[in-house]
Scaffold this active site. Structure first.
Site, PDB file in Angstrom:
ATOM      1  N   TRP A  99       0.836  -1.202   0.000  1.00  0.00           N
ATOM      2  CA  TRP A  99       0.000   0.000   0.000  1.00  0.00           C
ATOM      3  C   TRP A  99       0.869   1.250   0.000  1.00  0.00           C
ATOM      4  O   TRP A  99       0.577   2.205  -0.709  1.00  0.00           O
ATOM      5  CB  TRP A  99      -0.975  -0.001   1.191  1.00  0.00           C
ATOM      6  CG  TRP A  99      -1.961  -1.116   1.107  1.00  0.00           C
ATOM      7  CD1 TRP A  99      -2.096  -2.166   1.971  1.00  0.00           C
ATOM      8  CD2 TRP A  99      -2.950  -1.326   0.082  1.00  0.00           C
ATOM      9  NE1 TRP A  99      -3.090  -3.000   1.548  1.00  0.00           N
ATOM     10  CE2 TRP A  99      -3.643  -2.520   0.408  1.00  0.00           C
ATOM     11  CE3 TRP A  99      -3.329  -0.631  -1.056  1.00  0.00           C
ATOM     12  CZ2 TRP A  99      -4.680  -3.030  -0.378  1.00  0.00           C
ATOM     13  CZ3 TRP A  99      -4.362  -1.128  -1.855  1.00  0.00           C
ATOM     14  CH2 TRP A  99      -5.023  -2.316  -1.510  1.00  0.00           C
ATOM     15  N   ASP A 166      -1.687   6.824   6.364  1.00  0.00           N
ATOM     16  CA  ASP A 166      -2.721   5.895   5.911  1.00  0.00           C
ATOM     17  C   ASP A 166      -3.005   4.968   7.091  1.00  0.00           C
ATOM     18  O   ASP A 166      -2.158   4.157   7.459  1.00  0.00           O
ATOM     19  CB  ASP A 166      -2.192   5.119   4.696  1.00  0.00           C
ATOM     20  CG  ASP A 166      -3.150   4.009   4.236  1.00  0.00           C
ATOM     21  OD1 ASP A 166      -4.209   3.824   4.861  1.00  0.00           O
ATOM     22  OD2 ASP A 166      -2.820   3.342   3.227  1.00  0.00           O
ATOM     23  N   LYS A 190     -12.010  -1.925   6.764  1.00  0.00           N
ATOM     24  CA  LYS A 190     -11.243  -2.834   7.605  1.00  0.00           C
ATOM     25  C   LYS A 190     -11.764  -2.818   9.046  1.00  0.00           C
ATOM     26  O   LYS A 190     -11.838  -3.836   9.677  1.00  0.00           O
ATOM     27  CB  LYS A 190      -9.758  -2.464   7.603  1.00  0.00           C
ATOM     28  CG  LYS A 190      -9.171  -2.227   6.212  1.00  0.00           C
ATOM     29  CD  LYS A 190      -8.722  -3.474   5.507  1.00  0.00           C
ATOM     30  CE  LYS A 190      -8.463  -3.345   4.009  1.00  0.00           C
ATOM     31  NZ  LYS A 190      -7.645  -2.264   3.547  1.00  0.00           N
TER      32      LYS A 190
HETATM   33  C1  LIG Z   1      -7.012  -1.831   2.106  1.00  0.00           C
HETATM   34  C2  LIG Z   1      -5.998  -0.787   2.211  1.00  0.00           C
HETATM   35  C3  LIG Z   1      -5.920   0.278   1.295  1.00  0.00           C
HETATM   36  C4  LIG Z   1      -6.788   0.363   0.059  1.00  0.00           C
HETATM   37  O1  LIG Z   1      -8.037   0.823   0.348  1.00  0.00           O
HETATM   38  P1  LIG Z   1      -9.143   0.898  -0.806  1.00  0.00           P
HETATM   39  O2  LIG Z   1     -10.280   1.480  -0.052  1.00  0.00           O
HETATM   40  O3  LIG Z   1      -9.377  -0.495  -1.309  1.00  0.00           O
HETATM   41  O4  LIG Z   1      -8.645   1.790  -1.885  1.00  0.00           O
HETATM   42  C5  LIG Z   1      -4.965   1.254   1.488  1.00  0.00           C
HETATM   43  N1  LIG Z   1      -4.096   1.193   2.525  1.00  0.00           N
HETATM   44  C6  LIG Z   1      -4.136   0.178   3.417  1.00  0.00           C
HETATM   45  C7  LIG Z   1      -3.170   0.175   4.550  1.00  0.00           C
HETATM   46  C8  LIG Z   1      -5.080  -0.833   3.285  1.00  0.00           C
HETATM   47  O5  LIG Z   1      -5.123  -1.839   4.179  1.00  0.00           O
END
Ligand SMILES: *Cc1c(COP(=O)(O)O)cnc(C)c1O
Length: 356
Positions: A99, A166, A190
């Site tokens: 990511w 993030d 998540k």
């Molecule tokens: C799942 C995830 C993403 C991607 O998110 P989307 O909503 O599918 O674009 C980005 N960063 C992390 C750390 C993730 O676990």
């Protein structure tokens, strides 16, 4: 048979959230209409949006000067929105996984990007600690929890420049000192809500410093000015997010979440270390995620991998197959995963060890 949901994302949500959404799909706030059928400008939905923003602020003790946004586009759109809105010339990124790498790829479209450190050399099994953040970077971007590799930055870092994080897969798993960050974002699927909504916590004073033209929908200011109602927000996921926030508060807030998350992950890591069949993929305890626990078969038992997966599946464990870039197993222990599920997985590991 009881099912134990270890999926990495979308993933388990509190039963409270599922039940409240089910009710609202049929009859939202006594309107006799479904949450899917009502105007986002209705007073009933406006109240949901406002309460979700204020409860998120309350749970994370978000200081004055910050805004909470609920946007579309997923965490991945933030990979581009962040540099578009914040990068004048230069930015710094810590590369801790897939990511982070994706965020870096987008950042490079907007200026000079310095990758201050990377753990790619060891398939992202650790968090780099030895690096320097250029003082002239406009911001420093980190991924606090690396969902695929099971590593996590569990403390709020000190950064000489605006810190951007993030937190897609560990938001609300622990208290966060928001004042240390300029911007925190994440896809909700998540630990918060169904896919479709992205949360952004942003300090207003970091905006307005770039010269480029920013498309309206990709400009944070647009959404700040309109309280996330510039266009139609993801109504149902926002409603669901509010229910999860209420549930977290009922459980005792993020401090209580941290305690139970430490207990759950601690139990599982202990069993992985004790059990002769398994080894953890992340060696340093400091770097081990409390959300995504990754482990593989010990070398001499490698050929039992498929057998353990089917054994565990037959005992109700769902979603424990590791990501293809790591292999082995990954048990995601998000807030809503009950302690009983972790105990059931440990029990299955013990029994499988006995049988082999
Ligand atoms: C799942 C995830 C993403 C991607 O998110 P989307 O909503 O599918 O674009 C980005 N960063 C992390 C750390 C993730 O676990």
């Amino acid at each position: 048979m009881t099912k134990h949901n270890f999926y990495a994302g979308p993933s388990i949500l509190p039963q409270y959230t599922v039940d409240k959404v089910a009710e609202a799909v049929k009859d939202f706030a006594g309107t006799s209409l479904s949450i899917m059928e009502i105007s986002h400008r209705s007073k009933e939905f406006v109240a949901v949006m406002e309460e979700a923003q204020s409860l998120l602020k309350e749970l994370l003790s978000v200081p004055d000067g910050y805004h909470v946004l609920f946007l579309g586009g997923g965490g991945s759109t933030q990979f581009a929105m962040v540099p578009m809105n914040l990068m004048r010339q230069k930015s710094a990124y810590l590369n801790t996984g897939s990511w982070a790498s994706k965020a870096i790829k987008e950042g490079k479209f907007f200026g000079e990007l310095v990758e201050v450190a990377s753990s790619k050399d060891a398939n992202f099994t650790y968090i780099p600690r030895d690096y320097e953040i250029p003082a002239d970077a406009d911001y420093f971007h980190i991924t606090t929890n690396n969902t695929i590799y099971g590593t996590e930055i569990k403390e709020d870092l000190d950064s000489p420049v605006t810190l951007v994080a993030d937190m897609s897969s560990d938001i609300f798993s622990r208290p966060v000192d928001v004042s240390k960050y300029g911007l925190i974002y994440g896809g909700a699927q998540k630990n918060l809500a169904p896919a479709g909504v992205t949360f952004v916590i942003i300090k207003e004073s970091i905006l307005g410093k770039v010269d480029r033209d920013i498309p309206t929908m990709l400009n944070y200011k647009t959404h700040i000015e309109k309280g996330s109602m510039f266009n139609t927000p993801p109504v149902l996921p926002v409603f669901a997010a509010l229910q999860t926030l209420k549930w977290i508060k009922q459980q005792g807030g993020v401090e209580a979440m941290l305690k139970i998350n430490q207990e759950k992950s601690g139990m599982l890591y202990s069993e992985i270390e004790r059990n002769k069949l398994f080894i953890p993929t992340v060696n340093d305890e400091m770097d081990r995620s409390i959300m995504n626990v990754c482990f593989v078969m010990n070398e001499e038992y490698k050929d039992l991998e498929a057998d353990f997966l089917s054994y565990a599946t037959s005992r109700g464990m769902l979603g424990i197959k590791g990501h293809r870039s790591v292999g082995g197993f990954r048990a995601s222990l998000y807030n809503a995963l009950p302690l009983e599920s972790v105990k059931a997985l440990i029990q299955a590991m013990k029994e499988f060890e006995k049988n082999n």
